[in-house]
Design a protein around this motif. Structure first.
Motif, PDB file in Angstrom:
ATOM      1  N   TYR A  96      33.477  54.287  34.059  1.00 28.12           N
ATOM      2  CA  TYR A  96      32.227  54.388  33.312  1.00 28.12           C
ATOM      3  C   TYR A  96      31.506  53.049  33.235  1.00 28.12           C
ATOM      4  CZ  TYR A  96      34.189  58.871  31.955  1.00 28.12           C
ATOM      5  OH  TYR A  96      34.721  60.133  31.986  1.00 28.12           O
ATOM      6  N   PHE A  97      32.259  51.966  33.103  1.00 27.36           N
ATOM      7  CA  PHE A  97      31.654  50.636  33.032  1.00 27.36           C
ATOM      8  C   PHE A  97      30.881  50.319  34.306  1.00 27.36           C
ATOM      9  CE2 PHE A  97      35.090  48.830  29.919  1.00 27.36           C
ATOM     10  CZ  PHE A  97      34.588  49.653  28.934  1.00 27.36           C
ATOM     11  N   GLN A  98      31.468  50.687  35.459  1.00 26.77           N
ATOM     12  CA  GLN A  98      30.835  50.368  36.735  1.00 26.77           C
ATOM     13  C   GLN A  98      29.590  51.211  36.982  1.00 26.77           C
ATOM     14  OE1 GLN A  98      34.272  51.034  39.207  1.00 26.77           O
ATOM     15  NE2 GLN A  98      34.873  48.882  39.206  1.00 26.77           N
ATOM     16  N   MET A  99      29.540  52.402  36.396  1.00 29.31           N
ATOM     17  CA  MET A  99      28.405  53.316  36.608  1.00 29.31           C
ATOM     18  C   MET A  99      27.221  52.998  35.708  1.00 29.31           C
ATOM     19  SD  MET A  99      30.541  56.896  36.800  1.00 29.31           S
ATOM     20  CE  MET A  99      29.076  57.841  36.386  1.00 29.31           C
ATOM     21  N   THR A 100      27.454  52.228  34.649  1.00 25.54           N
ATOM     22  CA  THR A 100      26.440  52.084  33.603  1.00 25.54           C
ATOM     23  C   THR A 100      25.985  50.645  33.450  1.00 25.54           C
ATOM     24  OG1 THR A 100      27.596  53.861  32.428  1.00 25.54           O
ATOM     25  CG2 THR A 100      25.875  52.689  31.218  1.00 25.54           C
ATOM     26  N   THR A 101      24.675  50.421  33.583  1.00 24.97           N
ATOM     27  CA  THR A 101      24.112  49.084  33.365  1.00 24.97           C
ATOM     28  C   THR A 101      23.430  49.045  32.003  1.00 24.97           C
ATOM     29  OG1 THR A 101      22.048  49.718  34.449  1.00 24.97           O
ATOM     30  CG2 THR A 101      23.765  48.732  35.831  1.00 24.97           C
ATOM     31  N   ASP A 102      22.944  47.874  31.616  1.00 27.43           N
ATOM     32  CA  ASP A 102      22.202  47.700  30.349  1.00 27.43           C
ATOM     33  C   ASP A 102      22.966  48.322  29.176  1.00 27.43           C
ATOM     34  OD1 ASP A 102      19.936  46.499  31.656  1.00 27.43           O
ATOM     35  OD2 ASP A 102      19.435  48.499  32.379  1.00 27.43           O
ATOM     36  N   LYS A 103      24.260  48.045  29.135  1.00 23.66           N
ATOM     37  CA  LYS A 103      25.112  48.718  28.153  1.00 23.66           C
ATOM     38  C   LYS A 103      25.726  47.735  27.168  1.00 23.66           C
ATOM     39  CE  LYS A 103      29.317  48.447  31.006  1.00 23.66           C
ATOM     40  NZ  LYS A 103      28.725  47.835  32.198  1.00 23.66           N
ATOM     41  N   ALA A 104      26.119  48.305  26.017  1.00 19.45           N
ATOM     42  CA  ALA A 104      26.992  47.610  25.069  1.00 19.45           C
ATOM     43  C   ALA A 104      28.298  48.383  25.038  1.00 19.45           C
ATOM     44  CB  ALA A 104      26.368  47.576  23.677  1.00 19.45           C
ATOM     45  N   VAL A 105      29.389  47.650  24.996  1.00 24.13           N
ATOM     46  CA  VAL A 105      30.703  48.288  24.901  1.00 24.13           C
ATOM     47  C   VAL A 105      31.251  48.041  23.501  1.00 24.13           C
ATOM     48  CG1 VAL A 105      33.074  48.306  25.749  1.00 24.13           C
ATOM     49  CG2 VAL A 105      31.165  48.090  27.366  1.00 24.13           C
ATOM     50  N   ILE A 106      31.546  49.141  22.800  1.00 23.93           N
ATOM     51  CA  ILE A 106      32.110  49.069  21.455  1.00 23.93           C
ATOM     52  C   ILE A 106      33.618  49.273  21.561  1.00 23.93           C
ATOM     53  CG2 ILE A 106      32.054  50.058  19.133  1.00 23.93           C
ATOM     54  CD1 ILE A 106      29.282  51.218  19.821  1.00 23.93           C
ATOM     55  N   THR A 107      34.371  48.307  21.107  1.00 25.24           N
ATOM     56  CA  THR A 107      35.823  48.412  21.198  1.00 25.24           C
ATOM     57  C   THR A 107      36.472  47.535  20.135  1.00 25.24           C
ATOM     58  OG1 THR A 107      37.687  48.358  22.755  1.00 25.24           O
ATOM     59  CG2 THR A 107      36.124  46.521  22.858  1.00 25.24           C
ATOM     60  N   GLY A 108      37.753  47.765  19.897  1.00 29.27           N
ATOM     61  CA  GLY A 108      38.471  46.969  18.911  1.00 29.27           C
ATOM     62  C   GLY A 108      38.563  45.511  19.323  1.00 29.27           C
ATOM     63  N   GLY A 109      38.538  44.628  18.331  1.00 33.11           N
ATOM     64  CA  GLY A 109      38.610  43.203  18.626  1.00 33.11           C
ATOM     65  C   GLY A 109      39.913  42.785  19.278  1.00 33.11           C
ATOM     66  N   ASP A 110      40.929  43.649  19.200  1.00 33.75           N
ATOM     67  CA  ASP A 110      42.225  43.332  19.794  1.00 33.75           C
ATOM     68  C   ASP A 110      42.388  43.915  21.194  1.00 33.75           C
ATOM     69  OD1 ASP A 110      42.223  45.924  18.948  1.00 33.75           O
ATOM     70  OD2 ASP A 110      44.202  45.866  17.993  1.00 33.75           O
ATOM     71  N   ARG A 111      41.353  44.559  21.723  1.00 31.91           N
ATOM     72  CA  ARG A 111      41.444  45.161  23.067  1.00 31.91           C
ATOM     73  C   ARG A 111      40.907  44.209  24.130  1.00 31.91           C
ATOM     74  NH1 ARG A 111      42.247  50.591  23.950  1.00 31.91           N
ATOM     75  NH2 ARG A 111      42.518  49.784  26.085  1.00 31.91           N
ATOM     76  N   SER A 112      41.628  43.129  24.363  1.00 32.18           N
ATOM     77  CA  SER A 112      41.211  42.135  25.363  1.00 32.18           C
ATOM     78  C   SER A 112      41.096  42.749  26.750  1.00 32.18           C
ATOM     79  CB  SER A 112      42.192  40.970  25.403  1.00 32.18           C
ATOM     80  OG  SER A 112      42.172  40.259  24.197  1.00 32.18           O
ATOM     81  N   ASP A 113      41.955  43.703  27.050  1.00 33.36           N
ATOM     82  CA  ASP A 113      41.924  44.324  28.372  1.00 33.36           C
ATOM     83  C   ASP A 113      40.602  45.047  28.615  1.00 33.36           C
ATOM     84  OD1 ASP A 113      42.544  46.138  26.383  1.00 33.36           O
ATOM     85  OD2 ASP A 113      43.898  47.347  27.626  1.00 33.36           O
ATOM     86  N   ILE A 114      40.135  45.804  27.617  1.00 32.68           N
ATOM     87  CA  ILE A 114      38.856  46.514  27.724  1.00 32.68           C
ATOM     88  C   ILE A 114      37.701  45.517  27.768  1.00 32.68           C
ATOM     89  CG2 ILE A 114      37.241  47.999  26.467  1.00 32.68           C
ATOM     90  CD1 ILE A 114      39.377  49.627  27.742  1.00 32.68           C
ATOM     91  N   GLN A 115      37.775  44.484  26.949  1.00 35.71           N
ATOM     92  CA  GLN A 115      36.710  43.485  26.887  1.00 35.71           C
ATOM     93  C   GLN A 115      36.537  42.770  28.227  1.00 35.71           C
ATOM     94  OE1 GLN A 115      37.960  41.080  23.531  1.00 35.71           O
ATOM     95  NE2 GLN A 115      38.360  42.954  22.359  1.00 35.71           N
ATOM     96  N   LEU A 116      37.645  42.371  28.828  1.00 36.48           N
ATOM     97  CA  LEU A 116      37.589  41.678  30.127  1.00 36.48           C
ATOM     98  C   LEU A 116      37.077  42.611  31.220  1.00 36.48           C
ATOM     99  CD1 LEU A 116      40.942  39.695  29.865  1.00 36.48           C
ATOM    100  CD2 LEU A 116      38.635  38.704  29.886  1.00 36.48           C
ATOM    101  N   ALA A 117      37.503  43.869  31.161  1.00 38.85           N
ATOM    102  CA  ALA A 117      37.029  44.842  32.145  1.00 38.85           C
ATOM    103  C   ALA A 117      35.518  45.031  32.027  1.00 38.85           C
ATOM    104  CB  ALA A 117      37.754  46.168  31.950  1.00 38.85           C
ATOM    105  N   ALA A 118      35.021  45.120  30.796  1.00 38.96           N
ATOM    106  CA  ALA A 118      33.576  45.277  30.588  1.00 38.96           C
ATOM    107  C   ALA A 118      32.817  44.079  31.134  1.00 38.96           C
ATOM    108  CB  ALA A 118      33.284  45.459  29.103  1.00 38.96           C
ATOM    109  N   LEU A 119      33.373  42.891  30.935  1.00 41.97           N
ATOM    110  CA  LEU A 119      32.699  41.673  31.392  1.00 41.97           C
ATOM    111  C   LEU A 119      32.698  41.555  32.913  1.00 41.97           C
ATOM    112  CD1 LEU A 119      34.010  39.188  28.679  1.00 41.97           C
ATOM    113  CD2 LEU A 119      31.649  39.974  28.974  1.00 41.97           C
ATOM    114  N   ASP A 120      33.506  42.346  33.600  1.00 40.96           N
ATOM    115  CA  ASP A 120      33.507  42.361  35.065  1.00 40.96           C
ATOM    116  C   ASP A 120      32.443  43.303  35.621  1.00 40.96           C
ATOM    117  OD1 ASP A 120      35.487  40.470  35.582  1.00 40.96           O
ATOM    118  OD2 ASP A 120      37.114  41.938  35.416  1.00 40.96           O
TER     119      ASP A 120
END
Length: 355
Positions: free
Chosen positions: A251-275
């Motif tokens: 979903y991250f790769q398909m979607t531009t101009d996005k905000a990702v809402i996730t827990g502050g402890d989910r570094s894996d999701i955060q790093l993936a979003a930043l890629d």
């Protein structure tokens, strides 16, 4: 002097951006323009008095130079409703206050745009100041907006049958792309047969429905810890990172101009979003991200918003904001003007007003 009341069948139908775009076009035409919001809903302190935020914004953006004390004489607050119900503030006093302010605002003007509040037949009714009553009081012509719904014919007919000759026309806003042909080929001719002029059919627009990073930060009572210079960037999509990284990446790769809402402890999701192309990260639970995430976000100039609430609460708050904040950001104002030029019949509006 002519008066045009801009109202809507329901709140958040697009009155603000239509009024702004129409005002700019009328000024280009050389008219001496005024603006008035008799019943305000967003109190704001200006110097030593309180008025309506939308009214102040339009006065300044359109460079009208009006006395801001007069722009919105009645503010729809809990206090004023209580005072009216208890008899402390007689309703006729509110009516006279509006008439007096309007008389001063309209001096030496060719046309005054009157901004409606909320729903035309409902908002302000407890004070005897519904849109219908105010428009009648000011002897105004009426331009009505409505957001597309499957029940649009019923909603419009309910209002229009009470307006007689004062209604100059209707703008249908936020029409889903797949419904555009139906609205233009079926709804518009039907309404025309009922002598309701449709002056615009505007498709749903993601830019107008977007939020800025700054708006999200302010309305979530949150803190921005990186990308402080990116508060005007637009967020068109909100994704929730509550799954595995593998599932999220699709979903991250398909979607531009996005905000990702996730827990502050989910570094894996955060790093993936930043890629992937990400406008900002919204981290919940008041948990600060790892240094690795901070460094990567700073390197890519991606704002990180730190929210105290949990993810579910944050998602609910964001859902309440989308499409309900005033059009202020420069990119959104520019888009509003383009939509007006493309989808609203300005010449017919002018003809109906005799300007």
């Amino acid at each position: 002097m002519k008066t045009l009341y801009i109202g809507s069948t329901e709140p958040y139908a697009g009155k603000g951006w239509v009024t702004l775009a129409l005002g700019l076009k009328l000024k280009e035409k050389g008219l001496k323009l005024g603006y008035f919001r008799p019943v305000g809903t967003i109190p704001i302190k200006v110097k030593d008095f309180t008025t309506d935020e939308d009214a102040v914004y339009l006065n300044r953006t359109l460079n009208l130079g009006l006395d801001e004390k007069l722009l919105s004489p009645v503010l729809l607050t809990g206090e004023i409703i209580t005072n009216a119900m208890s008899g402390k503030t007689p309703l006729q006093n509110l009516t006279q206050t509006i008439k007096d302010a309007f008389q001063k605002i309209s001096q030496n003007k060719d046309l005054v745009l009157v901004g409606g509040a909320g729903a035309f037949l409902i908002t302000g009714s407890a004070l005897g100041l519904s849109g219908l009553r105010v428009a009648q009081m000011l002897e105004a012509k009426i331009l009505l907006l409505t957001r597309y719904t499957p029940n649009i014919i019923d909603e419009i007919s309910t209002v229009a049958e009470r307006l007689n000759t004062s209604l100059i026309g209707l703008i249908i806003n936020a029409i889903p792309q797949e419904k555009l042909n139906y609205v233009r080929n079926m709804t518009v001719p039907y309404l025309s047969g009922k002598k309701i002029n449709v002056l615009g059919t505007v498709p749903y627009d993601r830019i107008l429905g977007s939020l800025t990073v700054g708006e999200v930060t302010e309305n979530l009572n949150s803190e921005i810890i990186t990308g402080e210079n990116k508060t005007s960037d637009l967020i068109e999509h909100f994704l929730v990172g509550a799954m595995t990284v593998e599932s999220a990446m699709k979903y991250f790769q398909m979607t531009t101009d996005k905000a990702v809402i996730t827990g502050g402890d989910r570094s894996d999701i955060q790093l993936a979003a930043l890629d992937t192309p990400t406008t900002c990260l919204i981290l919940t639970g008041n948990l600060k991200p790892s240094q690795e995430v901070l460094n990567k976000a700073k390197g890519k100039s991606v704002p990180i918003i730190l929210v105290k609430a949990d993810t579910l609460t944050t998602v609910e708050k964001v859902d309440q904001l989308v499409g309900k904040l005033p059009v202020r950001a420069e990119k959104k104002v520019s888009q509003a003007n383009k939509l007006f030029d493309q989808y609203v019949d300005f010449s017919r509006i002018c003809s109906a007003l005799g300007v």
